[in-house]
Design a protein around this motif. Structure first.
Motif, short mmCIF file in Angstrom:
data_model
loop_
_atom_site.label_atom_id
_atom_site.label_comp_id
_atom_site.label_asym_id
_atom_site.label_seq_id
_atom_site.Cartn_x
_atom_site.Cartn_y
_atom_site.Cartn_z
N LYS A 175 2.29 -8.44 -13.65
CA LYS A 175 1.17 -8.20 -13.42
C LYS A 175 0.26 -7.37 -14.88
O LYS A 175 -1.02 -7.50 -14.98
N ASP A 210 8.18 -0.41 -2.91
CA ASP A 210 7.06 -0.32 -3.13
C ASP A 210 7.24 0.22 -4.33
O ASP A 210 6.01 0.86 -5.17
N ASP A 244 3.91 -3.75 -6.21
CA ASP A 244 3.34 -4.85 -5.57
C ASP A 244 4.58 -5.72 -5.38
O ASP A 244 5.60 -5.97 -5.87
#
Length: 714
Positions: free
Chosen positions: A137, A183, A89
């Motif tokens: 994350k 990405d 992300d």
């Protein structure tokens, strides 16, 4: 692969092997998933480490689902190489991938993970190029392959990317960037297969905990290993070393173990592993004399066998085709090689009281280590052996001490994945103080320990600052092998140096308990700020972006925070460097207090400090509890009972689990240990009070029954 694609490959690339791999993820341990891509090789990083997972501790972490979208993970095998792709992300930061010395956030970097002597360029060639990365994350990825891996940490942009970068015209738009947004993390494994692991969090700390616990939990050193150590000059005799120990007594300076450098061998570079009779005519008498002074000896070695060694003829058929410094290179994947070394070292070193080893030169350097064209009798390639050699030596030597129920603690120059439970701290010959601290920060992501050792300094100021840093690291070490320096080599700052070494000794209950966390919970004892609750990516928008409104220092912490770290749950360390009179410190959420005075310093913000030369900046979290003992020269011996002072900081209630065991054996693995809860609560009027701890019965507890509480808040 579609039929026309297969036909195209066969027609135009007849020698190219191409296969799309569909991974089957299986939950190997709680929160850890495993999959196989292609045909993994017989040797791997984890197999050479040989760790046994602590499943009980893993089961105590939060239950989590697979943290990535499985369809976004892409694997292909092309021409005997594995091509891996993992999604990213936009807001993610990536940590880990080796013992890097200059960078913490590895996103946007290309790394060639290759065991090397120090890798100061942060290009992947380093002492511990561990192919494990942690995302902000709250997930992690490990590639278990004993090969030179190339990792593109969000640098390559695929033509069919689901999230392509914005197209800019460089002629007219200043937003154009030579490195467009990517990405994906993409990894090239030059082998027919690899074993993959994905770790859930949900926090980055819990990812690291799972990784360490899968590898047996972090190592719990003997208590003496957390004291101070001095490594003596190369050609010191046994009498010189005993005089050195006496000089520490005369200066009332802490000392728990002494490092004996190459001169103990009858020949080194390559080594005989036999005592030199001129410098050490009575090895056992020497070790007994040290023991009477409360000291342990740690012996330097590298594993390359001299033609003059008694082991040489036995090891030669079990060694590589090429030599290192004219010494043969043992193939430690072979059981008979390990047995020969074990028999020799048990007889000549362990049986007479040697406390541990410093394992040098297993990190490699292309100009002297075996070349990649070398062959080994096991059939494993030189490349594979380069990646696992440090693991092999650590595992072998650690097992010797485990068998005699004696904990050890030593140094090593090369390591890799799976090494969390090894009794070794990494060191090197590189000597940048600031980069040493960055390496200490990075070590917390990859399950290794690192020491910013002290060797020399140009000024008294530098001497103090380096000594302060090393006293807040996994091993407090002065390495005087080259020039014979002493802690008091700069008389004008002798007191400041003694003060910080003594402070480390006072903090042993806190530090030992922190290492117990490492073993039982997988939490690294020295931690990057990015692993701390309330730091960094905790204040985000729904889109995952840093929210500068909610987090006033959000812009600042987007850069690498590589010069401060946590020691355990409560103590923030912000080292100073020579030539600096002030520095900035980034405080996580919650109130923070000065360790020395108890004064409030800030919360969730960047502060500027100007400490005195004799103090390393230390800050304690609100509610933090710091157990301490009186100043002493050596770590407590088994059965010794010490007074206990417990400091509390801030105005919040708090608790701490004080750990204890005999400090020397592995009996704690059989339940011979204690955790004692130290807690502060508020009475009916809101006043802080220390709770009376429930002391363990029938378990080791080396402290007085009466606890002295000290409330530091001003």
């Amino acid at each position: 692969m579609k039929p026309f694609q297969t036909l195209f490959c066969l027609l135009f690339f007849p020698y190219l092997i191409f296969a799309q791999v569909k991974l089957q993820w299986r939950e190997q341990y709680p929160g850890i998933w495993k999959a196989t891509a292609g045909q993994p090789e017989k040797i791997s990083l984890l197999s050479t480490a040989g760790a046994i997972a602590n499943v009980t501790a893993l089961a105590k972490l939060p239950k989590s689902n697979f943290p990535l979208k499985q369809t976004d993970i892409d694997v292909k095998i092309i021409d005997h190489k594995v091509y891996l792709r993992f999604p990213l992300d936009e807001a993610e930061q990536l940590f880990g991938l080796g013992l890097n010395f200059q960078t913490v956030n590895q996103r946007g970097r290309i790394l060639d993970l290759h065991v090397d002597h120090y890798g100061g360029k942060d290009n992947g060639r380093t002492h511990a190029p561990i192919p494990f990365y942690v995302s902000s994350k709250g997930y992690g990825v490990l590639i278990d392959a004993a090969r030179y891996l190339t990792v593109y940490m969000g640098t390559g942009v695929r033509r069919e990317s689901q999230h392509p970068p914005v197209l800019y015209d460089r002629n007219t738009n200043k937003e154009w960037d030579a490195q467009p947004y990517s990405d994906a993390v993409e990894i090239l494994v030059p082998a027919d297969g690899a074993t993959l692991y994905v770790f859930a969090g949900p926090t980055p700390m819990q990812v690291v905990q799972r990784y360490n616990l899968m590898n047996g939990g972090g190592y719990l050193p003997p208590k003496w290993g957390l004291g101070f150590t001095q490594r003596v000059p190369t050609l010191y005799t046994q009498d010189d070393i005993l005089k050195e120990a006496t000089s520490f007594e005369e200066h009332n300076f802490p000392l728990d173990f002494i490092g004996v450098e190459p001169g103990w061998h009858s020949m080194s570079y390559p080594c005989t592993f036999e005592w030199d009779p001129t410098r050490f005519p009575d090895p056992k008498g020497f070790l007994d004399a040290l023991a009477k002074k409360g000291l342990s000896a740690n012996l330097w070695l590298n594993p390359y066998v001299s033609p003059k060694a008694s082991l040489y003829s036995k090891i030669k058929p079990l060694s590589a085709s090429h030599t290192v410094w004219n010494g043969i290179v043992p193939d430690f994947t072979l059981p008979q090689t390990r047995q020969l070394f074990k028999d020799h070292f048990i007889k000549n070193q362990l049986s007479i009281g040697v406390g541990g080893f410093k394992v040098d030169e297993v990190d490699g350097y292309d100009f002297w280590v075996w070349p990649d064209v070398a062959t080994f009798p096991s059939g494993f390639s030189a490349e594979q052996m380069r990646q696992v050699y440090g693991n092999l030596v650590q595992s072998m030597t650690a097992s010797w001490y485990k068998e005699i129920n004696k904990r050890t603690y030593g140094l090593v120059r090369g390591s890799n994945a799976g090494s969390s439970n090894f009794p070794y701290v990494i060191y090197n010959d590189y000597y940048s103080h600031k980069d040493f601290i960055t390496a200490l920060v990075n070590s917390s992501f990859i399950g290794v320990l690192w020491t910013p050792e002290v060797r020399a300094s140009k000024t008294a100021e530098e001497w103090v600052r380096r000594m302060q840093s090393v006293c807040f690291s996994p091993m407090a070490m002065l390495n005087a092998w080259a020039d014979g320096t002493k802690p008091w080599s700069f008389p004008e700052v002798e007191k400041a140096v003694n003060d910080v070494a003594s402070l480390r000794m006072q903090l042993l209950p806190y530090l030992y308990s922190t290492f117990a966390q490492y073993h039982f919970e997988g939490k690294p004892p020295f931690r990057a700020m990015n692993l701390v609750e309330g730091f960094g990516f905790t204040a985000t928008t729904s889109a995952g972006q840093l929210d500068a409104t909610a987090n006033p220092y959000a812009k600042s912490i987007k850069k690498d925070i590589k010069d401060q770290y946590m020691m355990g749950d409560f103590l923030l360390v912000a080292p100073m460097f020579a030539g600096e009179s002030s520095r900035e410190v980034y405080l996580p959420a919650g109130k923070w207090y000065d360790f020395y005075t108890g004064a409030f310093v800030g919360e969730n913000q960047k502060i500027s400090i100007s400490p005195a030369l004799d103090k390393i900046p230390l800050f304690v979290k609100d509610g933090g509890i710091i157990p301490m003992v009186p100043t002493r020269r050596q770590a407590p011996k088994a059965g010794e009972i010490l007074p206990l002072e417990v400091r509390h900081y801030g105005d919040s209630a708090g608790s701490f689990q004080l750990y204890d065991d005999d400090g020397v054996s592995f009996d704690f693995e059989k339940g011979a240990y204690s955790f004692t809860r130290l807690a502060v609560s508020k009475d009916g009027d809101g006043r802080l009070q220390g709770e009376l701890p429930t002391l363990p019965v029938g378990k080791p507890f080396g402290y007085d029954k009466t606890v002295k509480w000290v409330f530091m808040t001003k």
